[in-house]
Design an enzyme around this catalytic site. Structure first.
Site, PDB file in Angstrom:
ATOM      1  N   LEU A  45       0.823  -1.220   0.000  1.00 49.18           N
ATOM      2  CA  LEU A  45       0.000   0.000   0.000  1.00 49.18           C
ATOM      3  C   LEU A  45       0.859   1.274   0.000  1.00 49.18           C
ATOM      4  O   LEU A  45       0.379   2.337   0.359  1.00 49.18           O
ATOM      5  CB  LEU A  45      -0.996   0.010   1.177  1.00 49.18           C
ATOM      6  CG  LEU A  45      -1.959  -1.193   1.234  1.00 49.18           C
ATOM      7  CD1 LEU A  45      -2.907  -1.057   2.443  1.00 49.18           C
ATOM      8  CD2 LEU A  45      -2.783  -1.324  -0.042  1.00 49.18           C
ATOM      9  N   SER A  46       2.131   1.154  -0.420  1.00 49.38           N
ATOM     10  CA  SER A  46       2.994   2.345  -0.411  1.00 49.38           C
ATOM     11  C   SER A  46       2.551   3.343  -1.483  1.00 49.38           C
ATOM     12  O   SER A  46       2.799   4.533  -1.353  1.00 49.38           O
ATOM     13  CB  SER A  46       4.462   1.959  -0.622  1.00 49.38           C
ATOM     14  OG  SER A  46       4.618   1.276  -1.840  1.00 49.38           O
ATOM     15  N   LYS A  99       7.683   3.149  -9.621  1.00 51.77           N
ATOM     16  CA  LYS A  99       7.547   3.367 -11.069  1.00 51.77           C
ATOM     17  C   LYS A  99       7.712   4.805 -11.546  1.00 51.77           C
ATOM     18  O   LYS A  99       7.421   5.097 -12.699  1.00 51.77           O
ATOM     19  CB  LYS A  99       6.189   2.837 -11.520  1.00 51.77           C
ATOM     20  CG  LYS A  99       5.021   3.558 -10.863  1.00 51.77           C
ATOM     21  CD  LYS A  99       3.690   3.157 -11.472  1.00 51.77           C
ATOM     22  CE  LYS A  99       2.577   4.003 -10.910  1.00 51.77           C
ATOM     23  NZ  LYS A  99       1.263   3.666 -11.418  1.00 51.77           N
ATOM     24  N   SER A 139       8.232  -3.180 -19.437  1.00 51.84           N
ATOM     25  CA  SER A 139       7.858  -1.907 -20.049  1.00 51.84           C
ATOM     26  C   SER A 139       8.572  -1.730 -21.376  1.00 51.84           C
ATOM     27  O   SER A 139       9.704  -2.199 -21.557  1.00 51.84           O
ATOM     28  CB  SER A 139       8.278  -0.782 -19.094  1.00 51.84           C
ATOM     29  OG  SER A 139       8.236   0.457 -19.739  1.00 51.84           O
ATOM     30  N   THR A 141       9.977   0.681 -22.086  1.00 49.50           N
ATOM     31  CA  THR A 141      11.163   1.467 -21.761  1.00 49.50           C
ATOM     32  C   THR A 141      12.445   0.659 -22.029  1.00 49.50           C
ATOM     33  O   THR A 141      13.502   1.244 -22.260  1.00 49.50           O
ATOM     34  CB  THR A 141      11.079   1.965 -20.297  1.00 49.50           C
ATOM     35  OG1 THR A 141      11.968   3.041 -20.128  1.00 49.50           O
ATOM     36  CG2 THR A 141      11.390   0.910 -19.283  1.00 49.50           C
ATOM     37  N   TYR A 164      14.712   3.481 -12.876  1.00 47.78           N
ATOM     38  CA  TYR A 164      13.441   2.741 -13.016  1.00 47.78           C
ATOM     39  C   TYR A 164      13.518   1.798 -14.216  1.00 47.78           C
ATOM     40  O   TYR A 164      13.233   0.598 -14.115  1.00 47.78           O
ATOM     41  CB  TYR A 164      12.268   3.727 -13.172  1.00 47.78           C
ATOM     42  CG  TYR A 164      11.086   3.106 -13.867  1.00 47.78           C
ATOM     43  CD1 TYR A 164      10.227   2.250 -13.181  1.00 47.78           C
ATOM     44  CD2 TYR A 164      10.853   3.333 -15.232  1.00 47.78           C
ATOM     45  CE1 TYR A 164       9.162   1.641 -13.849  1.00 47.78           C
ATOM     46  CE2 TYR A 164       9.798   2.736 -15.890  1.00 47.78           C
ATOM     47  CZ  TYR A 164       8.961   1.895 -15.196  1.00 47.78           C
ATOM     48  OH  TYR A 164       7.925   1.279 -15.853  1.00 47.78           O
ATOM     49  N   LYS A 168      13.653  -2.624 -14.745  1.00 53.01           N
ATOM     50  CA  LYS A 168      12.832  -3.469 -15.630  1.00 53.01           C
ATOM     51  C   LYS A 168      13.739  -4.355 -16.488  1.00 53.01           C
ATOM     52  O   LYS A 168      13.512  -5.557 -16.622  1.00 53.01           O
ATOM     53  CB  LYS A 168      11.931  -2.610 -16.524  1.00 53.01           C
ATOM     54  CG  LYS A 168      10.843  -1.855 -15.777  1.00 53.01           C
ATOM     55  CD  LYS A 168       9.848  -2.801 -15.118  1.00 53.01           C
ATOM     56  CE  LYS A 168       8.785  -2.086 -14.339  1.00 53.01           C
ATOM     57  NZ  LYS A 168       8.001  -2.961 -13.460  1.00 53.01           N
ATOM     58  N   TYR A 192       4.752  -3.374 -21.495  1.00 52.53           N
ATOM     59  CA  TYR A 192       3.603  -2.481 -21.682  1.00 52.53           C
ATOM     60  C   TYR A 192       4.004  -1.219 -22.408  1.00 52.53           C
ATOM     61  O   TYR A 192       5.061  -0.659 -22.150  1.00 52.53           O
ATOM     62  CB  TYR A 192       3.017  -1.995 -20.336  1.00 52.53           C
ATOM     63  CG  TYR A 192       2.809  -3.020 -19.288  1.00 52.53           C
ATOM     64  CD1 TYR A 192       2.502  -4.334 -19.594  1.00 52.53           C
ATOM     65  CD2 TYR A 192       2.899  -2.654 -17.941  1.00 52.53           C
ATOM     66  CE1 TYR A 192       2.295  -5.266 -18.590  1.00 52.53           C
ATOM     67  CE2 TYR A 192       2.695  -3.565 -16.939  1.00 52.53           C
ATOM     68  CZ  TYR A 192       2.399  -4.882 -17.269  1.00 52.53           C
ATOM     69  OH  TYR A 192       2.206  -5.789 -16.270  1.00 52.53           O
ATOM     70  N   PHE A 193       3.077  -0.709 -23.194  1.00 54.45           N
ATOM     71  CA  PHE A 193       3.241   0.617 -23.774  1.00 54.45           C
ATOM     72  C   PHE A 193       2.617   1.614 -22.779  1.00 54.45           C
ATOM     73  O   PHE A 193       2.966   1.566 -21.606  1.00 54.45           O
ATOM     74  CB  PHE A 193       2.758   0.612 -25.235  1.00 54.45           C
ATOM     75  CG  PHE A 193       3.834  -0.048 -26.074  1.00 54.45           C
ATOM     76  CD1 PHE A 193       4.076  -1.424 -25.974  1.00 54.45           C
ATOM     77  CD2 PHE A 193       4.699   0.704 -26.846  1.00 54.45           C
ATOM     78  CE1 PHE A 193       5.141  -2.032 -26.648  1.00 54.45           C
ATOM     79  CE2 PHE A 193       5.758   0.111 -27.534  1.00 54.45           C
ATOM     80  CZ  PHE A 193       5.971  -1.254 -27.438  1.00 54.45           C
ATOM     81  N   GLY A 309      15.242  13.104 -21.810  1.00 49.40           N
ATOM     82  CA  GLY A 309      15.034  11.646 -21.788  1.00 49.40           C
ATOM     83  C   GLY A 309      13.856  11.183 -22.628  1.00 49.40           C
ATOM     84  O   GLY A 309      13.687   9.989 -22.862  1.00 49.40           O
TER      85      GLY A 309
HETATM   86  C1  UD1 Z   1       6.871   7.288 -19.091  1.00 55.11           C
HETATM   87  C2  UD1 Z   1       8.267   6.881 -18.779  1.00 55.11           C
HETATM   88  C3  UD1 Z   1       8.418   5.405 -19.072  1.00 55.11           C
HETATM   89  C4  UD1 Z   1       7.439   4.619 -18.232  1.00 55.11           C
HETATM   90  C5  UD1 Z   1       6.025   5.115 -18.468  1.00 55.11           C
HETATM   91  C6  UD1 Z   1       5.097   4.495 -17.467  1.00 55.11           C
HETATM   92  C7  UD1 Z   1       9.593   8.913 -19.048  1.00 55.11           C
HETATM   93  C8  UD1 Z   1      10.660   9.576 -19.852  1.00 55.11           C
HETATM   94  N1  UD1 Z   1       9.201   7.712 -19.517  1.00 55.11           N
HETATM   95  O1  UD1 Z   1       6.630   7.045 -20.490  1.00 55.11           O
HETATM   96  O2  UD1 Z   1       9.732   5.000 -18.778  1.00 55.11           O
HETATM   97  O3  UD1 Z   1       7.524   3.246 -18.553  1.00 55.11           O
HETATM   98  O4  UD1 Z   1       5.952   6.529 -18.316  1.00 55.11           O
HETATM   99  O5  UD1 Z   1       3.789   4.847 -17.719  1.00 55.11           O
HETATM  100  O6  UD1 Z   1       9.133   9.427 -18.047  1.00 55.11           O
HETATM  101  N2  UD1 Z   1       3.903  14.759 -21.880  1.00 55.11           N
HETATM  102  C9  UD1 Z   1       3.641  16.124 -21.975  1.00 55.11           C
HETATM  103  N3  UD1 Z   1       3.312  16.801 -20.811  1.00 55.11           N
HETATM  104  C10 UD1 Z   1       3.239  16.177 -19.584  1.00 55.11           C
HETATM  105  C11 UD1 Z   1       3.507  14.791 -19.518  1.00 55.11           C
HETATM  106  C12 UD1 Z   1       3.852  14.125 -20.677  1.00 55.11           C
HETATM  107  O7  UD1 Z   1       3.692  16.705 -23.061  1.00 55.11           O
HETATM  108  O8  UD1 Z   1       2.949  16.872 -18.586  1.00 55.11           O
HETATM  109  C13 UD1 Z   1       4.221  14.015 -23.124  1.00 55.11           C
HETATM  110  C14 UD1 Z   1       5.582  13.338 -23.136  1.00 55.11           C
HETATM  111  O9  UD1 Z   1       6.565  14.193 -23.615  1.00 55.11           O
HETATM  112  C15 UD1 Z   1       5.294  12.137 -24.045  1.00 55.11           C
HETATM  113  C16 UD1 Z   1       3.827  11.815 -23.791  1.00 55.11           C
HETATM  114  O10 UD1 Z   1       3.260  12.991 -23.237  1.00 55.11           O
HETATM  115  O11 UD1 Z   1       5.442  12.513 -25.402  1.00 55.11           O
HETATM  116  C17 UD1 Z   1       3.621  10.660 -22.818  1.00 55.11           C
HETATM  117  O12 UD1 Z   1       4.347  10.925 -21.623  1.00 55.11           O
HETATM  118  P1  UD1 Z   1       4.168  10.009 -20.318  1.00 55.11           P
HETATM  119  O13 UD1 Z   1       2.731   9.809 -20.023  1.00 55.11           O
HETATM  120  O14 UD1 Z   1       5.024  10.580 -19.228  1.00 55.11           O
HETATM  121  O15 UD1 Z   1       4.726   8.593 -20.782  1.00 55.11           O
HETATM  122  P2  UD1 Z   1       6.151   8.199 -21.419  1.00 55.11           P
HETATM  123  O16 UD1 Z   1       7.122   9.302 -21.372  1.00 55.11           O
HETATM  124  O17 UD1 Z   1       5.879   7.595 -22.758  1.00 55.11           O
END
Ligand code: UD1
Length: 356
Positions: A45-46, A99, A139, A141, A164, A168, A192-193, A309
């Protein structure tokens, strides 16, 4: 106990779900219970709530025998011993882990300790009880900046840019080595995507503790008025509208993918990695407009700098999952947004009844 035991009728099988009170875990428990498996949840439950467990029970109608909950950390060997002694576990779906990408760069020791050392304690206790069937929560990732789009499982893995992601990749390697050393291990690594959405009842969903890091939970909190606007991280990527493209998948589709993986493991042994994605990529702007449609009002946004990143594009080739598991994602983008919004509206403070 070998994987043959997984061929028994579902109601004679018990699946241990670590992290079963979490976002993907709770939806997976519902799907397992819906198919008559018995479920034992281990969750500390953390980053989740006991209320999620109550709602899993409410939605599934599971009784005290079909669904059992232990508040226990996976580093707690004695606690795990109790669980494995009391229940004849047939397979483990291992979700439990930290995560948050950003946090992992600040707290690498905690991430490696919890996600890697914790998993080793879990699998050591499991092995001592003859349990070697594992579905692991990995992931996309692990592909880093992918060498091919859409991404097949053949795509070379790249070193993660954060602890993180590294946990994985390490766990994938460790579980594969278990199988190489002892073919009784039966391992399915699910990559997962981008999971979003919520159960269509609006009773369970994603409940980020602080300000969300991920796009959809952030957009949902802007829509509900908790946050002012969404910052789009860059519009100069080589994509159709310059914003990042991802493969967003409904969490219920992801959950059914785990049930399909259990069925696959019942008939095959080995160690295999499988993508769980839809095969379709949407941009950040696509997501903001889809969510606006679900909510019925414009979501305010600004264009900000790129997030370090981040990659331009990431979406799956989901063919292997279809060929091996007979599984594919069925929910549309509008389903994902409507379900996220229903959860957010009905539970503006997540599982707590007031703002933290
Ligand atoms: C992120 C993690 C990934 C992890 C996954 C878990 C990073 C770099 N990658 O993936 O390792 O497995 O979450 O769910 O953190 N975006 C915005 N504004 C925001 C937030 C996100 O524009 O405030 C954009 C990002 O640039 C990206 C897309 O939305 O293009 C999705 O972002 P996010 O939901 O954080 O997922 P990932 O980066 O794909």
């Amino acid at each position: 106990m070998s994987n043959k035991s997984l061929a028994l009728p579902h109601n004679e099988l018990t699946i241990l779900v670590t992290g079963g009170a979490g976002f993907i875990g709770s939806h997976t428990c519902i799907e397992l219970l819906g198919q008559n498996y018995n479920v034992v949840i281990v969750d500390d439950l953390s980053n989740s709530s006991k209320i999620a467990v109550e709602r899993i029970r409410e939605l599934s109608g599971a009784d005290e025998n079909q669904l059992v909950f232990y508040e226990c950390n996976i580093l707690d060997r004695e606690g795990l011993e109790t669980v494995f002694s009391k229940h004849a576990i047939d397979a483990i779906i291992h979700f439990a882990g930290f995560k948050a990408v950003g946090e992992s760069t600040q707290k690498p020791l905690e991430y490696y300790w919890n996600n890697v050392a914790g998993s080793l304690v879990l699998f050591d206790v499991a092995r001592n009880h003859g349990v070697k069937n594992v579905i692991f929560s990995s992931s996309a990732t692990v592909y880093g900046d992918p060498e091919m789009i859409p991404i097949t499982e053949e795509c070379p893995l790249h070193e993660a840019t954060n602890p993180y992601g590294e946990t994985k990749a390490m766990m994938e390697r460790i579980l594969t080595d278990f199988y190489r050393a002892d073919s009784e291990w039966n391992v399915v690594l699910l990559r997962y995507f981008n999971p979003i959405g919520a159960h269509e009842s609006g009773r369970i969903g994603e409940d980020p503790k602080d300000i969300p890091n991920n796009l959809l939970p952030y957009v949902a909190q802007v829509a509900v008025g908790k946050l002012e606007r969404i910052g789009v991280f860059g519009n100069d990527y080589p994509t159709k509208d310059g914003t990042g493209v991802r493969d967003y998948i409904h969490v219920v589709d992801l959950a059914t993918g785990h049930v399909a993986a259990i069925k696959y493991a019942a008939a095959h042994s080995g160690s295999i990695a499988i993508n769980l994605g839809t095969g379709v990529g949407y941009s950040v702007l696509d997501m903001i407009s889809a969510f606006s449609r679900a909510v019925g009002k414009e979501i305010p946004y600004t264009i900000d700098a790129r997030r370090p990143g981040d990659i331009a594009e990431c979406y799956a080739d989901p063919k292997l999952a279809y060929d091996l598991l007979g599984w594919k994602a069925v929910h549309t983008l509008d389903d994902m947004c409507a379900d996220s919004w229903r959860w957010q509206q009905q539970n503006p403070y997540g599982y707590s009844d007031k703002e933290a």
